[in-house]
Design a protein around this motif. Structure first.
Motif, mmCIF file in Angstrom:
data_model
loop_
_atom_site.group_PDB
_atom_site.id
_atom_site.type_symbol
_atom_site.label_atom_id
_atom_site.label_comp_id
_atom_site.label_asym_id
_atom_site.label_seq_id
_atom_site.Cartn_x
_atom_site.Cartn_y
_atom_site.Cartn_z
ATOM 1 N N GLY A 247 17.489 10.836 -2.301
ATOM 2 C CA GLY A 247 17.175 9.791 -1.612
ATOM 3 C C GLY A 247 18.609 9.230 -1.772
ATOM 4 O O GLY A 247 19.468 9.541 -1.839
ATOM 5 N N SER A 339 9.796 10.861 -5.462
ATOM 6 C CA SER A 339 11.295 10.561 -5.351
ATOM 7 C C SER A 339 11.786 11.913 -4.958
ATOM 8 O O SER A 339 11.935 12.780 -5.768
ATOM 9 C CB SER A 339 11.629 9.684 -6.703
ATOM 10 O OG SER A 339 12.948 10.147 -6.393
ATOM 11 N N THR A 364 7.771 7.413 4.499
ATOM 12 C CA THR A 364 6.359 6.325 4.272
ATOM 13 C C THR A 364 6.849 5.777 5.466
ATOM 14 O O THR A 364 7.180 5.270 6.088
ATOM 15 C CB THR A 364 6.739 5.919 2.609
ATOM 16 O OG1 THR A 364 7.145 4.689 2.529
ATOM 17 C CG2 THR A 364 7.113 6.802 1.319
ATOM 18 N N ASN A 366 6.325 2.113 4.877
ATOM 19 C CA ASN A 366 7.202 1.756 4.172
ATOM 20 C C ASN A 366 8.477 1.821 4.294
ATOM 21 O O ASN A 366 9.471 0.632 5.095
ATOM 22 C CB ASN A 366 7.005 0.900 3.372
ATOM 23 C CG ASN A 366 5.389 0.631 3.103
ATOM 24 O OD1 ASN A 366 4.885 0.542 4.149
ATOM 25 N ND2 ASN A 366 4.321 1.046 1.972
ATOM 26 N N SER A 367 9.164 2.493 3.864
ATOM 27 C CA SER A 367 10.112 3.189 3.946
ATOM 28 C C SER A 367 10.999 2.784 5.145
ATOM 29 O O SER A 367 12.132 2.735 5.808
ATOM 30 C CB SER A 367 10.436 4.112 3.637
ATOM 31 O OG SER A 367 9.925 5.210 3.694
ATOM 32 N N ASP A 368 10.393 3.654 6.274
ATOM 33 C CA ASP A 368 10.867 4.094 7.561
ATOM 34 C C ASP A 368 9.578 4.584 9.090
ATOM 35 O O ASP A 368 9.873 5.532 8.615
ATOM 36 C CB ASP A 368 11.726 5.089 7.828
ATOM 37 C CG ASP A 368 12.753 5.749 8.793
ATOM 38 O OD1 ASP A 368 13.087 4.638 9.672
ATOM 39 O OD2 ASP A 368 13.514 5.798 9.254
#
Length: 389
Positions: A247, A339, A364, A366-368
């Protein structure tokens, strides 16, 4: 009576599990069994290569297919940025919320033996939990219609993790973070994914049997299915030969495999397994052999509701399992993310075809969103490849 005898015999096998070294498991990288492996799919291989070469793509991806006695493995990128070695089917990895399928399997096996009932309530099995939660049933917990507040969203829980990411939580401590919160809605009235649900499920299995949930996993699943590199640890360390999870931390791509204690998610997301063993489990759980028919019918009574993260196609929620309706057909399984890892495991309804799709980064919606949708399309194409075998 016979259910109790079968349960006692299964639990007796726990003692033998301790003597099995986790490092003795072996797997071939391309085929297993005597059957001829399925033909290679160049298109799928190219899609996996494209996924890892995206600007923010995961360092590595491994997809395993099992059809009858033949296993095929596709992979791209690396399992470990330090060594540069490729992902292998025997690499240990965090399976995140796919762990919920394991608590579902244990609970439903106990239901099949008459040691638990789908209409058993929190009030009956776990009377020390808040009285307001008392009427929630095992069925509602397994289908995420319980209304239980999600302990993992509580600020007090996050405060503990921020102060000490390796903090070891006692299983019965996790729900205490949400104990002051009311139910989010009347039980059974709607669907809402909650990590609290499977913590309560696991605690109910322990209360019904007098065994710890870890012992039940060992006796009912690990020994029975030959899952010798699968475990539910309490700490943060990973076994040897691991698919390292990555990450972005402080602007740098960082190994986050050991960032958090597995006890922070426990039965909701703490299991460590391998692609090979996850494939074995999902084939058994999604197929018709692990549960008696009347319990399987309840397991597969689906309602609208998506797994987290959403799986390929249209998602629907059963009891500890999801249905993914894709353009090529239906599979049953579960997704997960934590994570450093994103997971998808599924099998055909008859259990003869199964697959795992594992990446060593948390991706996800939301993240990308763009990368997530690309991955989801590749997952659906992998389902199509599975069902065409």
């Amino acid at each position: 009576m016979f259910g109790h005898l079968r349960f006692a015999a299964a639990c007796a096998a726990v003692a033998g599990l301790v003597a099995v070294s986790a490092t003795t498991a072996t797997a071939t990288a391309t085929t297993a069994g005597t059957a001829k492996p399925a033909p290679r799919d160049p298109g799928l291989q190219q899609e996996l290569e494209a996924l890892v070469h995206e600007p923010d793509g995961p360092p590595g991806v491994i997809v395993t297919f099992k059809s009858h006695d033949a296993t095929s493995v596709y992979r791209a990128g690396v399992a470990d940025l330090t060594t540069g070695r490729p992902p292998e089917p025997y690499d240990a990895m965090r399976i995140a919320s796919v762990s919920k399928a394991y608590s579902g399997a244990v609970a439903l096996m106990l239901v099949g033996w008459g040691l638990l009932g789908l209409d058993d309530t929190i009030g009956r099995r776990l009377p020390t939990l808040p009285a307001a939660w008392g009427h929630v049933t095992l069925r509602q917990l397994l289908q995420h219609t319980s209304g239980l507040p999600d302990y993992s969203a509580e600020p007090a829980f996050h405060d503990v993790l921020i102060a000490d990411p390796h903090h070891v939580f006692a299983p019965n401590q996790l729900l205490s973070f949400a104990a002051s919160q009311p139910l989010r809605f009347p039980p059974g009235s709607r669907y809402q994914y909650s990590n609290s649900d499977n913590i309560a499920v696991a605690l109910m299995t322990a209360a019904a049997t007098g065994r710890t949930y870890e012992q039940l996993l060992g006796a009912l699943l690990y020994v029975r299915l030959g899952l010798y590199r699968t475990s539910l640890p309490t700490g943060y360390e990973m076994p040897p030969y691991s698919l390292r999870g990555y990450g972005i931390r402080d602007g740098r791509l960082t190994d986050v495999s050991t960032e958090y204690s597995a006890s922070a998610s426990w039965a909701s997301g703490g299991i460590v397994s391998t692609p090979r063993e996850l494939n074995t489990f999902i084939a058994a759980y999604a197929g018709p052999w692990l549960l008696p028919e009347h319990v399987r019918q309840a397991q597969l009574a689906f309602i609208p509701g998506g797994s987290e993260p959403p799986g390929p196609g249209t998602n629907a929620a059963g009891l500890g399992i999801f249905r993914y309706s894709t353009r090529c057909g239906v599979v049953y399984g579960h997704t997960g993310n934590t994570s450093g890892y994103t997971q998808f495991a599924a099998a055909s309804p008859d259990g003869t075809h199964s697959m795992t799709f594992s990446v060593n980064a948390q991706i996800t919606p939301n993240s990308d969103p763009t990368l997530f949708e690309q991955m989801r399309k590749v997952e659906e194409n992998a389902v199509c490849a599975l069902l065409s075998q």
